[in-house]
Design a protein around this motif. Sequence first.
Motif, PDB file in Angstrom:
ATOM      1  N   MET A 249       0.852  -1.199   0.000  1.00 35.00           N
ATOM      2  CA  MET A 249       0.000   0.000   0.000  1.00 35.00           C
ATOM      3  C   MET A 249       0.886   1.247   0.000  1.00 35.00           C
ATOM      4  N   ALA A 250       0.670   2.080  -0.942  1.00 34.28           N
ATOM      5  CA  ALA A 250       1.423   3.326  -0.939  1.00 34.28           C
ATOM      6  C   ALA A 250       0.941   4.178   0.231  1.00 34.28           C
ATOM      7  N   VAL A 251       1.875   4.934   0.777  1.00 35.78           N
ATOM      8  CA  VAL A 251       1.548   5.728   1.961  1.00 35.78           C
ATOM      9  C   VAL A 251       0.392   6.683   1.684  1.00 35.78           C
TER      10      VAL A 251
ATOM     11  N   PRO B 272       4.835 -13.665   1.152  1.00 33.02           N
ATOM     12  CA  PRO B 272       5.444 -14.847   1.794  1.00 33.02           C
ATOM     13  C   PRO B 272       5.671 -14.617   3.291  1.00 33.02           C
ATOM     14  N   LEU B 273       5.768 -15.729   4.014  1.00 37.52           N
ATOM     15  CA  LEU B 273       6.031 -15.659   5.457  1.00 37.52           C
ATOM     16  C   LEU B 273       7.361 -16.340   5.759  1.00 37.52           C
ATOM     17  N   THR B 274       7.987 -15.915   6.832  1.00 37.79           N
ATOM     18  CA  THR B 274       9.243 -16.563   7.231  1.00 37.79           C
ATOM     19  C   THR B 274       8.927 -17.904   7.902  1.00 37.79           C
TER      20      THR B 274
ATOM     21  N   ARG C 153      -3.329   5.292   2.312  1.00 33.43           N
ATOM     22  CA  ARG C 153      -3.733   5.238   3.711  1.00 33.43           C
ATOM     23  C   ARG C 153      -5.056   4.532   3.943  1.00 33.43           C
ATOM     24  N   SER C 154      -5.219   3.427   3.301  1.00 32.96           N
ATOM     25  CA  SER C 154      -6.405   2.616   3.574  1.00 32.96           C
ATOM     26  C   SER C 154      -5.916   1.218   3.952  1.00 32.96           C
ATOM     27  N   TYR C 155      -6.773   0.480   4.591  1.00 31.93           N
ATOM     28  CA  TYR C 155      -6.337  -0.813   5.083  1.00 31.93           C
ATOM     29  C   TYR C 155      -6.304  -1.854   3.966  1.00 31.93           C
ATOM     30  N   ARG C 156      -5.321  -2.699   3.984  1.00 39.27           N
ATOM     31  CA  ARG C 156      -5.296  -3.850   3.074  1.00 39.27           C
ATOM     32  C   ARG C 156      -4.598  -5.010   3.774  1.00 39.27           C
ATOM     33  N   GLY C 157      -5.001  -6.196   3.388  1.00 39.35           N
ATOM     34  CA  GLY C 157      -4.424  -7.399   3.997  1.00 39.35           C
ATOM     35  C   GLY C 157      -3.034  -7.677   3.454  1.00 39.35           C
ATOM     36  N   TYR C 158      -2.437  -8.758   3.939  1.00 41.96           N
ATOM     37  CA  TYR C 158      -1.108  -9.141   3.469  1.00 41.96           C
ATOM     38  C   TYR C 158      -1.186 -10.540   2.881  1.00 41.96           C
TER      39      TYR C 158
END
Lengths: 288, 321
Positions: free
Chosen positions: A1-3, A14-16, A6-11
């Motif tokens: 999300m670009a600063v 990849p995860l560690t 400024r709206s919410y978004r999920g992720y």
Amino acid sequence: MAVYKRSYRGYAGPLTRGWSRFTILPRYAYRDLFHSKIMTAFFVLCFAAPLVFLLLIYFANNFASLASMFQSHDVKSPITINGDFFLTFLNLQGVLAFILTAFVGPRLISADLANGALPLYFSRPFSRAEYIAGKMSVLLMLLSLITWIPGLILVGVQASMAGRAWLFANLWIAWGLFAGAWLWILVTSLVALALSAWVKWKIAAGALLLAVFFVSAGFGDAINGVLEVRWGKLINLPYLLETIWRKLFRVQEISDISIPSAWMMLLVIGAACLFLLYRKVRAFEVVR
Amino acid sequence: MTPVIEIDGLSVDLGGRRILDNLKCSLSARTIGLLGPNGAGKSTLINTLLGFHKPAQGTARIFGHDVRTEIRAIRNLTGYMPENDAFIAGMSAVSYVHLMGELSGLPPEAALERAHEALFYVGLGEARYRKLGTYSLGMRQLAKLAQAIAHGPKFLILDEPTNGLDPPARQRMIRLIREMRESREMHLILCSHLLRDVEETCEEVLILKQGRIVHYANLEEERRSNRKFVEMETVGANGTFTGDIEKLGCACAITGNNRVKLILSEGVEIRDLFKVAADRNVQIRRLNFKRDSLEDIFLKAMESDAAPVSAGAKGVSNGRL
């Protein structure tokens, strides 16, 4: 999300890997620790003794050639590189490691407890065991760097100068250095973490750490003196470790307590520390 | 609709006392409110959903993951904003959110990027390099929210998010919660003492009392049903009067002080009510169109010593009026 959005978004990236997450804690802890100039200076100072010992090894192995420069022949080196030499090194570095533990250890868990941070850690895919492993590895890595790692380098240097025969004849020194240093590191780290979790106030935890190591030693001697017994030494933590170290370095043993009883006592202390950590490191403390 | 939370006979004991007693419910709304007086068991329920307390009996499932056996999977999906102060000493807000993002499994670069985004999103963008210790209470609440959402959870638990906030800060927090709800990327559970907060943000409400569910209300369904709620202040209203109104097809109940609350059914006009009143010699002193507020529901639930309610998305009477 670009600063600017400024709206919410999920992720959805990849995860560690879960097993590697405990290493995050030391990374952040070191960043914080080395902000302190005193801490950085002391840490650098901890490498002074290994340098001095390195020079001593050099002199011991090249004494004859150095002496010949001053027209002295058939002079024997006053320094012998043996178990005693490395036990002295470990004793010195052990003291520095203890001071470092007293500086770093008490703040590790107490700060999180005082600031109510534990629910934040444990509401994530991050277990109590990983938390303790993470906090402990802060001390393990730091203390390793000033104890057994330079110790083994010194053994390596000595082996390279004295030859392969010396190495094969003295491999037990390397083992003694490695095992003795790890024993010291594990005991001091466990005690420091347990006290940090128990007291919740880093200054008090630091004071208690000093008390455990020094007051208990005095108390143990007082027990021995008053009751005319020898088991008072069992609550003298540095003495317990010294007893085991002497055995590891094949130096004349001290006879107030036996090696098995020293091991047993260290195991009891370790188990007590783990129990304390298990009781105290929780997201919420249940008040009965 | 797939349930977000399923609680199946859940009981929790703490310190030798039963804190939650045989809770049963199935909740599937996007925002779920958890209400109850102090000591009702709200925080214990949240802590149990997060795996901090082990159930003595029964279990709970979040998105089908059992809290007894799949707690790591649940925590992978969850963001948690605790009620009390919770921060890491000596850290700036951006380091704090970065650390929490990494602990949630984000790679360091992604965690840092999202830490900045989350702090901008909650309105701490300009203060993100300041130490948390220098933050005001409202800013700390926002920082806690940022750390809870930085890793993009699918399920967000907010424990008293408006605690200690001044009115503008509270409005901001409510707006953020609504925005997150409307993003449709996550489900929220909001635990609060402030009924207005829950009413403004939640679709389903669960009211706890002494460790039991005493009321379940689907506020969204109520809002959608567009029913006309009428409250009348009368003199002389009795069972016959309410009986006659019910004959018109309206649900009706007398509360204290001769107040009559009813839901107007299709085709029934206000003049019909006056007609019945005139026939029964009942004076209507005041008449308002009034929906039951959450406060009414809450107070009623607190007054009642009714048996625990099994709440769920299906087949549960809202018990309104």
